[in-house]
Design a protein around this motif. Structure first.
Motif, mmCIF file in Angstrom:
data_model
loop_
_atom_site.group_PDB
_atom_site.id
_atom_site.type_symbol
_atom_site.label_atom_id
_atom_site.label_comp_id
_atom_site.label_asym_id
_atom_site.label_seq_id
_atom_site.Cartn_x
_atom_site.Cartn_y
_atom_site.Cartn_z
ATOM 1 N N ASP A 116 0.731 -1.239 -0.028
ATOM 2 C CA ASP A 116 -0.069 0.104 -0.203
ATOM 3 C C ASP A 116 0.843 1.333 -0.103
ATOM 4 O O ASP A 116 0.522 2.297 -0.491
ATOM 5 C CB ASP A 116 -1.016 0.043 1.259
ATOM 6 C CG ASP A 116 -1.947 -0.803 0.975
ATOM 7 O OD1 ASP A 116 -2.302 -1.434 -0.097
ATOM 8 O OD2 ASP A 116 -2.901 -1.106 2.005
ATOM 9 N N LEU A 117 1.962 1.242 0.583
ATOM 10 C CA LEU A 117 2.767 2.291 0.902
ATOM 11 C C LEU A 117 3.539 2.514 -0.513
ATOM 12 O O LEU A 117 3.736 3.549 -0.994
ATOM 13 C CB LEU A 117 3.604 2.430 1.997
ATOM 14 C CG LEU A 117 4.660 3.817 2.332
ATOM 15 C CD1 LEU A 117 3.901 5.037 2.326
ATOM 16 C CD2 LEU A 117 5.224 3.587 3.469
ATOM 17 N N LYS A 118 4.124 1.595 -0.853
ATOM 18 C CA LYS A 118 4.716 1.603 -2.239
ATOM 19 C C LYS A 118 3.867 1.955 -3.280
ATOM 20 O O LYS A 118 4.397 3.005 -4.223
ATOM 21 C CB LYS A 118 5.223 0.135 -2.544
ATOM 22 C CG LYS A 118 6.421 -0.422 -1.655
ATOM 23 C CD LYS A 118 7.181 -1.565 -2.052
ATOM 24 C CE LYS A 118 7.956 -2.189 -1.377
ATOM 25 N NZ LYS A 118 8.725 -3.536 -1.767
ATOM 26 N N TYR B 141 6.405 5.128 -11.923
ATOM 27 C CA TYR B 141 7.088 3.656 -11.132
ATOM 28 C C TYR B 141 6.297 2.716 -10.967
ATOM 29 O O TYR B 141 5.025 2.926 -10.685
ATOM 30 C CB TYR B 141 7.959 4.260 -10.109
ATOM 31 C CG TYR B 141 9.008 5.211 -10.653
ATOM 32 C CD1 TYR B 141 10.379 4.728 -10.639
ATOM 33 C CD2 TYR B 141 8.907 6.631 -10.642
ATOM 34 C CE1 TYR B 141 11.453 5.375 -11.038
ATOM 35 C CE2 TYR B 141 10.148 7.338 -11.112
ATOM 36 C CZ TYR B 141 11.342 6.682 -11.022
ATOM 37 O OH TYR B 141 12.566 7.434 -11.355
ATOM 38 N N GLU B 142 6.735 1.515 -10.713
ATOM 39 C CA GLU B 142 6.214 0.454 -10.182
ATOM 40 C C GLU B 142 6.418 0.019 -8.747
ATOM 41 O O GLU B 142 7.860 0.530 -8.307
ATOM 42 C CB GLU B 142 6.174 -0.801 -11.106
ATOM 43 C CG GLU B 142 5.575 -0.570 -12.615
ATOM 44 C CD GLU B 142 6.031 -1.432 -13.508
ATOM 45 O OE1 GLU B 142 5.832 -2.906 -12.789
ATOM 46 O OE2 GLU B 142 6.231 -1.586 -14.415
ATOM 47 N N THR B 143 5.752 -0.782 -8.225
ATOM 48 C CA THR B 143 6.058 -1.044 -6.962
ATOM 49 C C THR B 143 7.319 -1.881 -6.580
ATOM 50 O O THR B 143 8.179 -1.517 -5.623
ATOM 51 C CB THR B 143 5.149 -1.668 -5.909
ATOM 52 O OG1 THR B 143 4.863 -3.107 -6.810
ATOM 53 C CG2 THR B 143 3.870 -1.048 -5.824
ATOM 54 N N GLN C 292 4.235 3.155 8.599
ATOM 55 C CA GLN C 292 4.080 3.018 7.194
ATOM 56 C C GLN C 292 2.684 3.336 6.903
ATOM 57 O O GLN C 292 2.292 3.893 5.953
ATOM 58 C CB GLN C 292 4.192 1.625 6.790
ATOM 59 C CG GLN C 292 5.875 1.230 6.737
ATOM 60 C CD GLN C 292 6.211 0.007 6.056
ATOM 61 O OE1 GLN C 292 5.914 -0.077 4.754
ATOM 62 N NE2 GLN C 292 6.447 -0.860 6.744
ATOM 63 N N PHE C 293 1.687 2.747 7.749
ATOM 64 C CA PHE C 293 0.159 2.932 7.602
ATOM 65 C C PHE C 293 -0.061 4.374 7.393
ATOM 66 O O PHE C 293 -0.805 4.990 6.648
ATOM 67 C CB PHE C 293 -0.611 2.313 8.445
ATOM 68 C CG PHE C 293 -1.894 2.238 8.329
ATOM 69 C CD1 PHE C 293 -2.716 1.234 7.375
ATOM 70 C CD2 PHE C 293 -2.626 3.117 9.008
ATOM 71 C CE1 PHE C 293 -4.142 1.468 7.159
ATOM 72 C CE2 PHE C 293 -4.180 3.069 8.739
ATOM 73 C CZ PHE C 293 -4.961 2.206 7.717
ATOM 74 N N ALA C 294 0.655 5.103 8.424
ATOM 75 C CA ALA C 294 0.170 6.557 8.693
ATOM 76 C C ALA C 294 0.754 7.226 7.488
ATOM 77 O O ALA C 294 0.379 8.497 6.972
ATOM 78 C CB ALA C 294 0.924 7.156 9.801
ATOM 79 N N SER C 295 1.864 6.734 6.734
ATOM 80 C CA SER C 295 2.512 7.393 5.947
ATOM 81 C C SER C 295 1.905 7.433 4.530
ATOM 82 O O SER C 295 1.651 8.163 3.670
ATOM 83 C CB SER C 295 3.791 6.889 5.342
ATOM 84 O OG SER C 295 4.891 7.223 6.487
ATOM 85 N N VAL C 296 0.921 6.616 4.269
ATOM 86 C CA VAL C 296 0.037 6.318 3.125
ATOM 87 C C VAL C 296 -1.042 7.476 3.362
ATOM 88 O O VAL C 296 -1.407 8.143 2.313
ATOM 89 C CB VAL C 296 -0.956 4.929 3.143
ATOM 90 C CG1 VAL C 296 -1.950 5.092 2.032
ATOM 91 C CG2 VAL C 296 -0.041 3.746 3.128
#
Ligand code: PMP
Ligand code: GLU
Length: 398
Positions: free
Chosen positions: A73-75, A90-92, A276-280
Motif C-alpha cells: 500500500d505504501l509503495k 514507477y512500479e512497486t 508506514q500505514f500513517a505515511s499512506v
C-alpha cells in the motif's frame, strides 16, 4: 582495558547536527533558556489526519512484521505521489521504503559502491553524505562551491571531478545547508554529463515541498537516459513534520531496488508498521498542512534574512527552499571577542552557545569554513530573541 573498534567504525565521526541538537535539548531540560537554531526539524506537530491514521493502525492490529522493503500500500502511494508530482511512472518493484531517508541513502551507497568507488559530493553538503559513502567503502570526492556561485556547482566542475572510478553524484535540491535550488537549465546540463558518463544521480529531494520561489524540478523528468540513472530519495520527515516516525523511500531501477531490499531484509527488516500505514495517509490525504507550514517558514525566512543582513559582520543569501539560512560570519573571524581571538566558525558557535545561549551549527561539518547554519524551523519569537542575542554578542554586550 583498551577496547579497539574496527578501522571502519573508527573512521566515522558523530553527526554534528544531531550532536548540537542533543546538547540543546539537554540544556533546555536542565532549565537553561537556550534558543536552538540547530537541528533541521520542523517545530510543527505531525498533522492530525496522520496521527489519526496511526491510531487506526494500532486499533486494526497492524503491529506485525510487514514485507521488509515496505507495504504494498505504501509503495503504491509512493508511485502515485511521484506520478502526480512529476508525471513519471514507477512500479512497486522500483520502490524501497526504509527507516528514514538517512537509511535509504545508506542503502543506496551500499548497493552502488565497490571498495574505492568514488561518489561526488558538492560542498557545502549535508553532514551525513561523506560518512555514509565511507561506511559503504566508497570514497567521497568533493566539488567546492562558493557563495558567489550561489553555492551551486557548474557542469564544468562536474566534468573535472569525474574519473574512471566515479560511480555517483549526490544532488540535493533544495539544499541542506544552503537552501539553494537548482534550476531546470542547470539540471539539464548536469543530467547530460551524468548520463554520458554513466554516473548515477542520487537525487535527494527531501525538501522539495518547501520551496518559496521558483519550482522543484526532479532530474529524472529530463529524459529517458537520466531517468535510468536517477535514484530518487525522499521521505516524510520534512514535508509532513514526521521526523520521529522514520519513514523514507527510494525510487530507482528495479535491480538496485532489489539489492537494497535484500540488504534491508537482513539489516533492519521492515520500517515501523504503524508509521508506514500513517505515511499512506500523509501521501494520499489532505495536503493543506504543507501550505500552512510553508507560509509560516516563509515569514520566518524573510525576517531572519533581513535581520542578518542588517547586522555588521554578518550576511546571507536569501535561500529559495528548505528551512536553513547559511550565514556568512567571515567578518567576525580572526578578531578578538571578549578578550579571545576567534578563528573558526566552530569556535564562534561554541562561544555563542556559552555567552549568548544560542545553538547554531558551524559550517566545518558541511565542508566549508566561515559560515554558520541557522534553522528557521523554530518559532518567530525564538528567531527574534535568538537573533537579538547574536547581535548583542557581536556588539560586545553579552
Ligand atoms: N537528506 C537531507 C538533505 C536531510 O537534511 C535529512 C535530514 N534529516 C535527510 C536526508 C534524512 O532525513 P530522515 O529524517 O528521513 O532520515
Ligand atoms: N537533517 C537535519 C539537519 O541537518 C536533522 C539532523 C540530521 O539528521 O542530521 O539538521
Amino acid at each position: 582495558m583498551e577496547h579497539i573498534v574496527s578501522r571502519k567504525a573508527a573512521s566515522i565521526s558523530e553527526s554534528p547536527t544531531l550532536a548540537i541538537d542533543s546538547k540543546f535539548k539537554q540544556m533546555k531540560k536542565e532549565g537553561v533558556p537556550v534558543i536552538g537554531f540547530g537541528a533541521g526539524e520542523p517545530d510543527f506537530n505531525t498533522p492530525d489526519n496522520i496521527i489519526g491514521a496511526a491510531k487506526q493502525a494500532l486499533d486494526m492490529g497492524l503491529t506485525k512484521y510487514t514485507p521488509a522493503s515496505g507495504t504494498l500500500d505504501l509503495k503504491k502511494a509512493v508511485c502515485d505521489k511521484i506520478k502526480r508530482d512529476t508525471g513519471l511512472e514507477y512500479e512497486t518493484k522500483n520502490i524501497v521504503v526504509s527507516n528514514g531517508a538517512k537509511h535509504s541513502l545508506t542503502n543506496v551507497f551500499m548497493c552502488l559502491c565497490n571498495p574505492g568507488d568514488e561518489v561526488i559530493i558538492p560542498a557545502p553538503y549535508w553532514v551525513s553524505y561523506p560518512e555514509m559513502v565511507k561506511m559503504a567503502d566508497g570514497v567521497p570526492v568533493y566539488i567546492n562551491t562558493t557563495e558567489e556561485s550561489g553555492f551551486k556547482f557548474t557542469a564544468e566542475q562536474l566534468k573535472d571531478a569525474i574519473t574512471p572510478k566515479t560511480r555517483a553524484l549526490v544532488l540535493n535540491t533544495p539544499s541542506n545547508p544552503t537552501g539553494m535550488v537548482y534550476m531546470r537549465g542547470e539540471l539539464e546540463q548536469i543530467a547530460k554529463i551524468a548520463a554520458e558518463n554513466k554516473i548515477y544521480v542520487v537525487f535527494d529531494e527531501i525538501y522539495e515541498k518547501l520551496i518559496y520561489s521558483g519550482s522543484h524540478i526532479n532530474i529524472a523528468t529530463l529524459g529517458e537516459d537520466i531517468r535510468e540513472y536517477t535514484i530518487i530519495v525522499n521521505g516524510m520527515a520534512k514535508a509532513y513534520a514526521m521526523t520521529g516516525w522514520r519513514i523514507g523511500y527510494t525510487a530507482s531501477n528495479a535491480a538496485l531496488a532489489k539489492a537494497m531490499a535484500n540488504i534491508q531484509s537482513h539489516m533492519t527488516s521492515n520500517p515501523n508498521s504503524i508509521a508506514q500505514f500513517a505515511s499512506v495517509e500523509a501521501l494520499e490525504g489532505d495536503q493543506s498542512s504543507i501550505d500552512v507550514m510553508k507560509s509560516e517558514y516563509l515569514k520566518r525566512r524573510d525576517y531572519m534574512c533581513e535581520k542578518i543582513n542588517s547586522i555588521d559582520g554578518l550576511s546571507c543569501l536569501v535561500p529559495q527552499g528548505a528551512f536553513y539560512v547559511f550565514m556568512n560570519v567571515r567578518g567576525l573571524l580572526g578578531k578578538e571577542h571578549y578578550g579571545k581571538v576567534i578563528n573558526t566558525s566552530s569556535e564562534l558557535c561554541a562561544d555563542l552557545l556559552d555567552r549568548a545561549l544560542v545553538a547554531l551549527v558551524p559550517s566545518e561539518g558541511f565542508g566549508i569554513e566561515g559560515y554558520v547554519r541557522l534553522s528557521y524551523a523554530t518559532s518567530m519569537e525564538n528567531i527574534k530573541e535568538g537573533l537579538d542575542r547574536i547581535e548583542k554578542y557581536i556588539k560586545g554586550e553579552c
